[in-house]
Design a protein around this motif. Sequence first.
Motif, PDB file in Angstrom:
ATOM      1  N   GLN A 112       0.814  -1.219   0.000  1.00  0.00           N
ATOM      2  CA  GLN A 112       0.000   0.000   0.000  1.00  0.00           C
ATOM      3  C   GLN A 112       0.848   1.270   0.000  1.00  0.00           C
ATOM      4  O   GLN A 112       0.311   2.377  -0.101  1.00  0.00           O
ATOM      5  CB  GLN A 112      -0.912   0.017   1.230  1.00  0.00           C
ATOM      6  CG  GLN A 112      -1.842  -1.169   1.358  1.00  0.00           C
ATOM      7  CD  GLN A 112      -2.877  -1.225   0.265  1.00  0.00           C
ATOM      8  OE1 GLN A 112      -3.441  -0.195  -0.112  1.00  0.00           O
ATOM      9  NE2 GLN A 112      -3.136  -2.412  -0.271  1.00  0.00           N
TER      10      GLN A 112
ATOM     11  N   ASP B 285      -7.299   1.222   4.604  1.00  0.00           N
ATOM     12  CA  ASP B 285      -7.794   2.419   5.297  1.00  0.00           C
ATOM     13  C   ASP B 285      -6.715   3.025   6.185  1.00  0.00           C
ATOM     14  O   ASP B 285      -6.609   4.253   6.303  1.00  0.00           O
ATOM     15  CB  ASP B 285      -9.025   2.071   6.137  1.00  0.00           C
ATOM     16  CG  ASP B 285     -10.265   1.853   5.287  1.00  0.00           C
ATOM     17  OD1 ASP B 285     -10.282   2.354   4.146  1.00  0.00           O
ATOM     18  OD2 ASP B 285     -11.198   1.175   5.763  1.00  0.00           O
TER      19      ASP B 285
ATOM     20  N   THR C 190      -3.441   2.994   5.729  1.00  0.00           N
ATOM     21  CA  THR C 190      -2.445   3.712   4.932  1.00  0.00           C
ATOM     22  C   THR C 190      -3.020   4.965   4.284  1.00  0.00           C
ATOM     23  O   THR C 190      -2.279   5.903   3.996  1.00  0.00           O
ATOM     24  CB  THR C 190      -1.843   2.781   3.861  1.00  0.00           C
ATOM     25  OG1 THR C 190      -2.892   2.235   3.055  1.00  0.00           O
ATOM     26  CG2 THR C 190      -1.063   1.642   4.506  1.00  0.00           C
ATOM     27  N   ARG C 191      -4.338   5.003   4.071  1.00  0.00           N
ATOM     28  CA  ARG C 191      -4.968   6.204   3.504  1.00  0.00           C
ATOM     29  C   ARG C 191      -5.131   7.315   4.531  1.00  0.00           C
ATOM     30  O   ARG C 191      -5.248   8.487   4.170  1.00  0.00           O
ATOM     31  CB  ARG C 191      -6.346   5.856   2.918  1.00  0.00           C
ATOM     32  CG  ARG C 191      -6.294   5.261   1.519  1.00  0.00           C
ATOM     33  CD  ARG C 191      -7.667   5.320   0.849  1.00  0.00           C
ATOM     34  NE  ARG C 191      -8.673   4.547   1.568  1.00  0.00           N
ATOM     35  CZ  ARG C 191      -8.948   3.276   1.312  1.00  0.00           C
ATOM     36  NH1 ARG C 191      -8.300   2.634   0.352  1.00  0.00           N
ATOM     37  NH2 ARG C 191      -9.883   2.641   1.998  1.00  0.00           N
ATOM     38  N   THR C 192      -5.168   6.948   5.809  1.00  0.00           N
ATOM     39  CA  THR C 192      -5.422   7.947   6.855  1.00  0.00           C
ATOM     40  C   THR C 192      -4.171   8.299   7.649  1.00  0.00           C
ATOM     41  O   THR C 192      -4.257   8.844   8.748  1.00  0.00           O
ATOM     42  CB  THR C 192      -6.513   7.427   7.820  1.00  0.00           C
ATOM     43  OG1 THR C 192      -6.109   6.163   8.369  1.00  0.00           O
ATOM     44  CG2 THR C 192      -7.834   7.256   7.092  1.00  0.00           C
TER      45      THR C 192
END
Length: 494
Positions: A146, A179, A181-183
């Motif tokens: 990711q 989620d 790694t996105r946040t």
Amino acid sequence: MPPSLPFPSAALRAIPTLARAATTSAGTTPTPPKPPPSKDHHVHSYSPEAFPLGYSVSSTHSSIKKKAGALDLGVLVSTSDQPCSAAACLTRNVFKAAPVTVTTELLQSGKGRARGFIVNSGCANAVTGKKGLEDAWAMSKNTTSQLPPGPVGVGTLVMSTGVIGQHLPISSILGNIPDLTRTLDDSSKSWLNLARAFMTTDTFPKLRARTFKLGDRLVRMAGIDKGAGMIAPSMGPPQPPHATLLGVIATDAAVHPEALQSALNYAVDRSFNSITVDGDMSTNDTILCLANGAAGKVEDEGRESAEKMEEITEKGNPEEFRIFKEELRSFAEELAQLVVRDGEGATKFVTVRVKNAPSYDIANSVAKSVANSSLFKTAMYGEDANWGRILCAVGYTPLSPNPISPTSVSVSFIPASTLSDSTPLRLLTNGEPEPNIDEERASAILAEEDLEVEIDLGDGNEEARVWTCDFSHEYVTINGSVSTASLYCCGQDC
């Protein structure tokens, strides 16, 4: 009194209150158990500027813990251009957990470099066979996938803590990694939440940060650890191919991997390897140290430039390495002491200091022998100045061929800084009991939350300190009356 006590029991009977037995007379109402003191004051808050540059963190609930919303999965990644140097000290327990094995192999394949780490709490992924290894690898590889592309072989390290012998809910974990790694961000709240994601029977999140000068650089460190039970670490560098101590120290200093491992070995031996709660070494004990080199150069008026920092080596930069090594040791010591302060059911923080020993190893062995003594720890809980228990533990320390000379040993209680009288209370001098010990003052010293026992072996000039806590009624309740699985899934942090 145990038969190995190196002094006649008559000497103890001369001071009956100090040597009283741990029993009560028939019909006597027992003293109600003392509740553990509040630990809220150990939770520190920091501004975003306190944390090392070039790192982002995130945490979430992935259904390992039963309580909805309880944080049990977290990641930390370096956002610098190059992978960070990485070092680890890992458990010497023969039953090494799957994440310990995977982290060892990742450090070897990455030649001491890593992207960051992923951690879960609530399940230790220990003694879980082939499936456990597959799950630990899946956590690492899925997280790395990711992130932006990086060098081949440099991956994401793995840590797990919680119940032994149970498999991870790996589908839920892998489903939450995108989620996470996105946040990712670097806010103070996110760092504190990451500390919460480490917790099992811990009563408070353990997060610390500090800043110091290293040459012309302003260097920052952030540290997180967890642990409250099954704490008696013996950790060393990676070797070729239940509750736990876990910790990470992230810094924006630039340190070569070999130098970082050397500094971490030094720091852990004098910090995490010098604590004990209950004498039980975990299958998962792991301390990681990451250094990404993002520290800014301090220029006029305190501004920091983005000029790249060159990596420190042990031989090439001896003075900078010495400063970094001592800062790391001091920081690790602070983090390690938080684990002891949060020992399961603990009401006392106890320092056992052994001085004037022939070597550091002997001083450390004697201090650990006392700190691990159940009789000593229960006496500290009962605020009982029974120095016979201290001597008993000193006397059975395995030190052959360098036995202790009983006639050279002295023992004192060192008052806490909160007391007005800082004079040590001598209990034994060169093997002879002190006459007319002030029992009232002994009681006042032992009533404090922080206690120190000083043992002078009178046979050298080396010293060591070990930090421990007392054994309380609550410790037995936690570890005997309720199943471990219930604690990790339904306890305070869940």
